[in-house]
Scaffold this active site. Structure first.
Site, PDB file in Angstrom:
ATOM      1  N   GLY A  27      18.033  13.135   4.676  1.00 20.90           N
ATOM      2  CA  GLY A  27      16.878  12.265   4.504  1.00 20.90           C
ATOM      3  C   GLY A  27      16.688  11.249   5.615  1.00 20.90           C
ATOM      4  O   GLY A  27      16.854  11.550   6.806  1.00 20.90           O
ATOM      5  N   TYR A 167      15.613   1.021 -10.928  1.00 17.53           N
ATOM      6  CA  TYR A 167      15.336   1.197  -9.498  1.00 17.53           C
ATOM      7  C   TYR A 167      14.562   0.000  -8.959  1.00 17.53           C
ATOM      8  O   TYR A 167      14.890  -0.545  -7.898  1.00 17.53           O
ATOM      9  CB  TYR A 167      14.546   2.488  -9.260  1.00 17.53           C
ATOM     10  CG  TYR A 167      14.303   2.779  -7.795  1.00 17.53           C
ATOM     11  CD1 TYR A 167      15.316   3.325  -7.011  1.00 17.53           C
ATOM     12  CD2 TYR A 167      13.077   2.495  -7.190  1.00 17.53           C
ATOM     13  CE1 TYR A 167      15.105   3.584  -5.662  1.00 17.53           C
ATOM     14  CE2 TYR A 167      12.859   2.753  -5.852  1.00 17.53           C
ATOM     15  CZ  TYR A 167      13.879   3.294  -5.090  1.00 17.53           C
ATOM     16  OH  TYR A 167      13.673   3.537  -3.752  1.00 17.53           O
ATOM     17  N   VAL A 200       8.357   8.826   0.684  1.00 18.28           N
ATOM     18  CA  VAL A 200       8.791   9.799   1.687  1.00 18.28           C
ATOM     19  C   VAL A 200       9.351  11.003   0.933  1.00 18.28           C
ATOM     20  O   VAL A 200      10.161  10.843   0.012  1.00 18.28           O
ATOM     21  CB  VAL A 200       9.874   9.208   2.615  1.00 18.28           C
ATOM     22  CG1 VAL A 200      10.398  10.278   3.570  1.00 18.28           C
ATOM     23  CG2 VAL A 200       9.324   8.020   3.392  1.00 18.28           C
TER      24      VAL A 200
END
EC number: 1.1.1.331
Length: 278
Positions: A27, A167, A200
């Protein structure tokens, strides 16, 4: 939809710098490692995935340029060893890119969210960031210089239905840690910043949600404010390189938002207006 060409004048912008990248086996971390090496840095990537980490190193360059160290960022002894190994190999540490992060794997609703999952995500995303900063500072303070960069998220200052509470909480915490560390470590010549990207299509997302990258990109583009271009890992890596290098020598405490203006807009407003005028 866009290009990430590098101006020839900036190809040596990280020459002779030594960098650690946590979460470097894929990533954004892998992409940043490639860019750092292209810019002249010596890189040590850290991850819990040994096979992927070593493969990334083999694909990018020789062992004197890029190497791998196994590291669980929630273990103090692992992070200490990571920094000590880097110092033993390269003699210094200029850049710490704290990039490790995970998503929740339980339902969004607070009533259904898992207790152990909350602890797991908090441990990796927040305690892990704390440890990499602590051990980076341990060697940067005597050197009176250095750059620490974290991967945060647009969830560091916004919230949205469907993005897990844990998160969002962890990314708010990373932004708070960035601000707090900037205050202390600036007295020692150390800069601390973070990047907050929009969506992303990384393995982090595709693996958790069980969809391919093209579907993630399609959904992200539909919701995006800036049309005609997709946010790629290379764009985030460019931002990290800027904050890591001397071009940003007087920049500290910054949350560099890479979202095409998404968090500056209210997507409900144009929709409501359009329906109201129809």
């Amino acid at each position: 939809m866009g290009s990430t060409s590098t101006p020839a004048s900036s190809t040596n912008r990280l020459q002779d710098k030594v960098a650690i990248i946590t979460g470097g086996a894929g990533g954004i971390g892998e992409t940043t490692a490639k860019l750092f090496v292209r810019y002249g840095a010596k890189v040590v990537i850290a991850d819990i995935s040994d096979d992927h980490g070593q493969k990334v190193c083999n694909n990018i360059g020789s062992p004197d340029v890029i190497s791998f160290v196994h590291c669980d960022v929630t273990k103090d002894e692992d992070v200490r060893n990571l920094v000590d190994t880097t110092i033993a190999k390269h003699g210094k540490l200029d850049i710490m890119f704290g990039n490790v992060g995970v998503l929740s794997t339980t339902p969004y609703s607070i009533l259904e969210a898992g207790n152990e999952d909350f602890k797991r995500v908090m441990d990796i995303n927040v305690y892990g960031a704390f440890l990499v900063a602590k051990h980076a500072a341990r060697v940067m303070i005597p050197a009176k210089k250095g750059s620490i960069v974290f991967t945060a998220s647009i969830s560091s200052f916004t919230a949205g239905e469907g993005v897990s509470h844990v998160y969002t909480a962890t990314k708010h915490a990373v932004l708070g840690l960035t601000t707090s560390l900037c205050t202390e470590l600036g007295q020692h010549g150390i800069r601390v910043n973070c990047v907050s990207p929009y969506v992303v299509a990384s393995p982090l997302l595709t693996d958790v949600f069980g969809v391919d990258s093209s579907r993630v990109e399609e959904l992200a583009h539909q919701a995006a404010n800036l049309k005609g271009i997709l946010l790629r890992a290379e764009d985030v890596a460019d931002a990290v390189a800027y904050l890591a290098g001397d071009e940003s020598k007087y920049v500290s405490g910054l949350n560099l938002v890479i979202d095409g203006g998404y968090t500056r807009t209210n997507p409900a407003f144009p929709t409501a207006l359009k329906h109201g005028l129809a």
